[in-house]
Design an enzyme around this catalytic site. Structure first.
Site, PDB file in Angstrom:
ATOM      1  N   ASP B  46       0.848  -1.204   0.000  1.00 43.01           N
ATOM      2  CA  ASP B  46       0.000   0.000   0.000  1.00 43.01           C
ATOM      3  C   ASP B  46       0.878   1.247   0.000  1.00 43.01           C
ATOM      4  OD1 ASP B  46      -3.256   0.020   0.999  1.00 43.01           O
ATOM      5  OD2 ASP B  46      -2.155   1.907   0.863  1.00 43.01           O
ATOM      6  N   HIS B  87      -3.584   4.975   4.748  1.00 46.29           N
ATOM      7  CA  HIS B  87      -4.360   3.807   4.303  1.00 46.29           C
ATOM      8  C   HIS B  87      -3.683   2.504   4.711  1.00 46.29           C
ATOM      9  CE1 HIS B  87      -6.287   1.320   1.007  1.00 46.29           C
ATOM     10  NE2 HIS B  87      -7.311   2.038   1.396  1.00 46.29           N
ATOM     11  N   SER B 265     -11.561  -1.716   0.867  1.00 44.69           N
ATOM     12  CA  SER B 265     -10.210  -1.668   1.447  1.00 44.69           C
ATOM     13  C   SER B 265     -10.196  -2.235   2.848  1.00 44.69           C
ATOM     14  CB  SER B 265      -9.720  -0.221   1.540  1.00 44.69           C
ATOM     15  OG  SER B 265      -9.204   0.195   0.330  1.00 44.69           O
TER      16      SER B 265
END
Lengths: 100, 645
Positions: B46, B87, B265
């Site tokens: 990520d 994230h 996600s």
């Protein structure tokens, strides 16, 4: 177009090509590396090494210098497109990816 | 019976839902049996992982991590203006946040190791993806990827040549040969009626594609349908429903904890965490075993809009929810007794050239291909897993096309859905769709591809140029599948989830990671600096020695007559500021009686530069050692001689 170079396939600016070389029967890794270096040189590029864990896949990047991009691209495509040891080659483009 | 002092654990409804019992991943039972992901490493591919944060640091695995954006081993996220690079850290927290540290939350596999590969925070190319997918692939067992091509309802994209090769190499050679487990999020294009079959990561046979459901078990507004979705797990829903509580970064506006993680996600890492629990109880599960266990144990549940269909092998599948909800208790109990499925068998039809017009709805173009017993003899393929269809179609507006595939059993898969946003005039050029809805069904028989043009053109505009059918499966027979289903159900009581019950598990292959030693730019810069420094001082000292030699030589030349030492100013001498290197010797013959020079002891001890002129001369062969000794007063020499000389 910022495209890769270096062992992680990353380098600021410059063009780059991924190349898959035919590893002839019995040809060792060393031989393949030398072949990749020679091919990169012939194409006017710099071999930055194998791509990850993919055997026979190498990343060639544009060397620093004043050469126009178009000239580099033409020379690279001509050499890589004609060379018998090149099974596949592709100019690296930026991919658009989004977090989810 | 488990209690955690993590302040946000009570809000982590996806782990243990007190408000709606059963609306969670059913994981506390396996935790009670000490199944927490021990010995398994999950890597979050990520925008980076802030591994210094309390909830992650103890479980962080530096040896499984890398930063491909900066090309160095540390995947720490870099704050950016949008406060966006949290994230990866959030996904990491869902997987392996440390329990009972009085900080934030708890991860699904809180006993596992978590690594980070930072690759999304900068220009990304095919070769970089290929490096990421195989990075440290003998250390990282599971790759959790909560990203993909744009979910804008008009993109058709996926891994390119190198990315595909890396995924395939990963399942062949990763994790000691058992195969890396690639978990991908199915996509957030629901509002643009996107479909994850237009995403090559989601419809790849090498990836576990995970969708999302909200706390009420429904498909959230952002979720996509897809025939190649394996299963779903929880995530946030609309505003009225709770999102996922997990660790957050503490850079910029981050507090180290968030209650707002959502989207597919948030679902994919939960699935990755549950797979880590499976691998703890059975490390030798292959990448296909993991997919099979998901198919066999995912639970169908009541949702009228889900359009559940049960296939010939008894598996229920929905385009919205895959084979259903992931259930940690079922996954782990099945893993405990699972014996590996037979090798992967495949069959590919020839490229079938059609060049047929695609009629306007309600009419449709139908093409068939019959797979005979003879066709399958070579591969031994009996029952199906993934079924793939590669098509080339021209059409002035790609979003007007609808594609359906019917397996021999009649099971229908909507593999290409119409997309109002997709006005691309280039049609499909050898794009591969896939479906898992025929999993476990017999492979032999006639496959039907139905293509329709639902656009509002006045005349047929589309042309099916060619297509190819590819079947993936194994030599398992339908009976084998039914037997396995029964065996698993008998294990769901948890009777095998004891430490004294363990099936034999091969150790796997020793596959050297052929990571050529790569010098990172930082290391390179350091080396260059050190090099320059060394060169500079070498030159300086050589110069100094040369000059001092020269001055000595000039003194020797004075031997014949009186020499005029450079008058040194009294001041500089007193201050000892004058730098001058003079030889260590006075050259006097050692036998000659050395009249002790009077003078302050210190002068001789301080070394040569304070001695007077004429004290020195250079007779070759005289070792500095003797010379020096002769200058020390005898009482000092008692016993000192050995030390000093």
């Amino acid at each position: 177009v910022a495209t890769p170079g270096g062992p992680s396939g990353h380098s600021p600016g410059g063009l780059s090509w991924a190349v898959h070389l035919d590893s002839g029967a019995g040809e060792g890794l060393k031989m393949l590396e030398q072949q990749a270096d020679a091919l990169a040189q012939a194409a006017g590029l710099v071999n930055t090494g194998r791509i990850g864990e993919l055997q026979g896949h190498y990343l060639f990047v544009q060397p620093a210098g004043p050469k126009p991009v178009e000239v580099i691209r033409r020379q690279a495509e001509a050499v890589l497109g004609m060379h018998k040891a090149v099974r596949w080659h592709s100019e690296q483009r930026l991919l658009k990816r989004a977090k989810r | 019976s488990l209690h955690f002092n993590d302040p946000k654990y009570p809000q982590q409804w996806h782990l243990n839902n007190r408000r709606s019992p059963g609306r969670d991943i059913n994981v506390t039972g396996v935790w009670e049996r000490n199944v927490t992901g021990q010995g398994v490493t999950v890597v979050v591919v990520d925008d980076g992982v802030e591994h210094t944060i309390q909830d992650i640091a103890p479980n962080y695995s530096p040896e499984g991590s890398y930063d491909l954006n900066s090309n160095d081993p540390d995947p720490m996220p870099h704050p950016d203006e949008e406060n966006g690079n949290h994230h990866g850290t959030r996904c990491a927290g869902e997987i392996a946040a440390v329990p009972n540290n009085s900080f934030c939350a708890v991860g699904v596999a809180y006993g596992s190791r978590i690594a980070g590969i930072r690759v999304l925070d900068g220009p990304l190319t095919d070769s970089m993806e290929a490096v990421a997918f195989n990075k440290h692939y003998q250390i990282n067992d599971i790759y959790s990827c909560s990203w993909g091509p744009d979910d804008d309802g008009k993109t058709v994209d996926g891994p390119h040549q190198l990315g595909k090769a890396a995924l395939q190499h990963g399942v062949i050679a990763g994790r000691k040969g058992f195969g890396s487990i690639f978990v991908v999020a199915s996509g957030n294009g629901g509002q643009h009626n996107d479909n994850c079959n237009y995403d090559g990561y989601a419809n790849s046979i090498y990836t576990v594609t995970i969708g999302a459901v909200d706390e009420e078990g429904r498909m959230p507004f952002y979720a996509e349908e897809c025939a190649s979705m394996l299963a779903v797990t929880f995530s946030g829903g609309d505003k009225m429903l709770r999102s996922i509580v997990t660790t957050d970064w503490d850079l910029q506006k981050g507090t180290g904890c968030t209650e707002g993680h959502t989207g597919t996600s948030a679902a994919a890492p939960l699935a990755a965490g549950m797979i880590a629990l499976m691998l703890q109880v059975r490390p030798c599960l292959t990448w296909r075993d993991v997919q099979h266990i998901i198919v066999f144990t995912a639970t169908q549940y009541e949702d009228r809009r889900a359009d559940w269909v049960t296939n010939e092998a008894g598996f229920s599948h929905s385009h919205q929810h895959g084979f259903g909800l992931l259930n940690a208790w079922r996954l782990v109990n099945a893993a405990k007794i699972w014996t590996s499925v037979p090798y992967l068998a495949s069959y590919a039809s020839p490229m079938l050239r059609e060049n047929k017009a695609i009629p306007l709805s309600p009419h449709s173009l139908e093409v068939l291909w019959n797979v005979s017993r003879t066709d399958l003899e070579m591969s031994g393929l009996k029952t199906l897993e993934h079924v793939a269809v590669t098509v080339s179609i021209t059409h002035p507006r790609r979003g007007s096309l609808e594609l359906k595939l019917f397996c021999p059993s009649g099971m229908m898969s909507l593999i290409g859905t119409p997309r109002t946003m997709d006005s691309d005039p280039n049609g499909f050029n050898a794009w591969t769709f896939s479906t898992v809805r025929c999993w476990g069904e017999r492979a032999r028989g006639t496959y039907r591809l139905v293509v329709r043009d639902v656009g509002d053109e006045v005349a047929p505009a589309g042309l099916l140029q060619q297509w190819q059918l590819t079947l993936y499966g194994s030599t398992w027979s339908p009976v084998d599948i039914r037997d396995r289903q029964r065996l698993l159900e008998s294990a769901m009581s948890g009777k095998y989830l004891r430490d004294d019950f363990t099936l034999p598990c091969p150790p796997g292959l020793k596959i050297p990671e052929e990571d050529g030693y790569t010098i990172t730019p930082n290391t390179l810069k350091t080396l260059v600096l050190v090099g320059c420094f060394t060169v500079f001082w070498t030159v300086y000292y050589m110069l100094e020695v040369y000059l001092s030699q020269r001055s000595v030589a000039s003194r020797l030349a004075c031997r014949s007559g009186p020499c005029h030492w450079r008058q040194r100013s009294r001041k500089s001498r007193e201050e000892g500021t004058e730098l001058e290197s003079v030889p260590l010797c006075n050259g006097k013959d050692p036998d000659s009686v050395e009249t002790e020079r009077e003078g302050p002891l210190t002068s001789s001890l301080l070394g040569p530069d304070l001695l007077g002129p004429g004290d020195w001369d250079l007779s070759p062969g005289r070792s500095a050692q003797n010379c020096l000794c002769q200058h020390l007063p005898p009482d000092l020499l008692q016993g000192k001689e050995e030390q000093i000389c």
